[in-house]
Design a protein around this motif. Structure first.
Motif, PDB file in Angstrom:
ATOM      1  N   GLY A   1     -42.138 -47.138  -3.269  1.00 21.76           N
ATOM      2  CA  GLY A   1     -41.867 -45.823  -3.824  1.00 21.76           C
ATOM      3  C   GLY A   1     -43.031 -45.166  -4.531  1.00 21.76           C
ATOM      4  O   GLY A   1     -42.843 -44.226  -5.308  1.00 21.76           O
TER       5      GLY A   1
ATOM      6  N   TYR B   1     -39.320 -43.587  -1.180  1.00 20.26           N
ATOM      7  CA  TYR B   1     -38.274 -44.423  -1.748  1.00 20.26           C
ATOM      8  C   TYR B   1     -38.213 -44.256  -3.267  1.00 20.26           C
ATOM      9  O   TYR B   1     -39.232 -43.999  -3.925  1.00 20.26           O
ATOM     10  CB  TYR B   1     -38.517 -45.900  -1.423  1.00 20.26           C
TER      11      TYR B   1
ATOM     12  N   GLU C   1     -32.657 -45.371  -1.488  1.00 21.93           N
ATOM     13  CA  GLU C   1     -32.720 -44.209  -0.612  1.00 21.93           C
ATOM     14  C   GLU C   1     -31.852 -43.068  -1.135  1.00 21.93           C
ATOM     15  O   GLU C   1     -31.578 -42.108  -0.420  1.00 21.93           O
ATOM     16  CB  GLU C   1     -32.280 -44.604   0.804  1.00 21.93           C
TER      17      GLU C   1
ATOM     18  N   ALA D   1     -35.434 -40.752  -4.614  1.00 25.56           N
ATOM     19  CA  ALA D   1     -35.851 -40.819  -3.212  1.00 25.56           C
ATOM     20  C   ALA D   1     -35.983 -39.409  -2.639  1.00 25.56           C
ATOM     21  O   ALA D   1     -35.310 -38.477  -3.074  1.00 25.56           O
ATOM     22  CB  ALA D   1     -34.853 -41.622  -2.392  1.00 25.56           C
TER      23      ALA D   1
END
Length: 254
Positions: free
Chosen positions: A90, A135, A141, A147
């Motif tokens: 992420g 992410y 998600e 996300a």
């Protein structure tokens, strides 16, 4: 008009958060010297538009290692472990785009075309949306947890086929590599390095070129010019050692 700069001076005013269109295909024709110079600066938050994300320690891999990239638009990213780590954890936003569509988006940006329709990607997440661009924490998600999910794109029926609307790409700065440049910025590329470098150059409001050889105006025959100098603003002439610094992306032996 002389457009010659050192690599450090050529990238010295690239601002925080700039969008970069970067030429090359794999490790062929990548602006390695310019990217190395940019990696030594303290600015970052860049969005990079390139066919791929380089290798670990090579090409855009340099800017990944220094955490200077926040977003990448690319068609292939499978050779870079640090890229995969940042994306899956992420730290990096990634927009995957079909290769031909990416090329046309850059060409359209350089040609003043705002958008175009193509059948490529219809009935896939490219058109329907739902791809994870970024992410959230712990691989989430969920947009509520940070996300970023790709949106659906506009489609319409053209010539009996469903086609998807793709927007052009215009970058703040283009970083490209040429085999030969003249002092007016006219460029010639070597073989497959011509795949993305001219398109990346066209799409940048400011175009910076590293050239293996720089020659006087007139040394390149008109039919030998792949990109006219009107697109080029700065030229960095490579040393013989820098020009020869080329690697094989995947070496296969018996």
């Amino acid at each position: 008009m002389m457009k010659l700069f050192s690599a450090a001076d050529a990238v010295a005013d690239i601002p925080e958060g700039a969008t970069l269109s970067v030429g090359g295909f794999g490790v062929c024709g990548i602006p390695q010297v310019l990217l190395a110079a940019l990696s030594t600066r303290t600015v970052g938050g860049f969005e990079a538009v390139s066919n791929n994300a380089g290798l670990d320690g090579r090409g855009l891999g340099l800017l990944l290692e220094t955490r200077q990239l926040r977003r990448i638009v690319a068609s292939y990213v499978g050779e870079n472990k640090e890229f995969a780590r940042q994306y899956l954890e992420g730290e990096l936003e990634v927009e995957l785009t079909p290769q031909g569509t990416l090329a046309e988006r850059m060409r359209a940006g350089g040609s003043g075309i705002g958008a175009f329709y193509t059948p490529t990607g219809v009935d896939t997440p490219v058109a329907d949306g739902g791809m994870v661009w970024k992410y959230g924490p712990n691989g989430s998600e969920d947009p509520a947890e940070g996300a970023v999910i790709s949106p659906a794109k506009e489609t319409r029926m053209i010539a009996g086929r469903t086609q998807v609307l793709e927007h052009a790409i215009t970058a703040d700065v283009a970083l490209v590599r040429a085999e030969v440049a003249d002092t007016a910025g006219n460029l010639r590329f070597h073989e497959t390095a011509r795949n993305f470098n001219p398109l990346a150059a066209m799409s940048g409001r400011l175009c910076i070129v590293e050239a293996e050889t720089v020659v006087p105006v007139g040394d390149l025959a008109p039919d030998d010019i792949h990109l006219p100098g009107i697109y080029v603003h700065r030229i960095v002439e490579l040393t013989a050692q820098q020009a020869a610094d080329k690697i094989i992306e995947k070496e296969t032996v018996r």
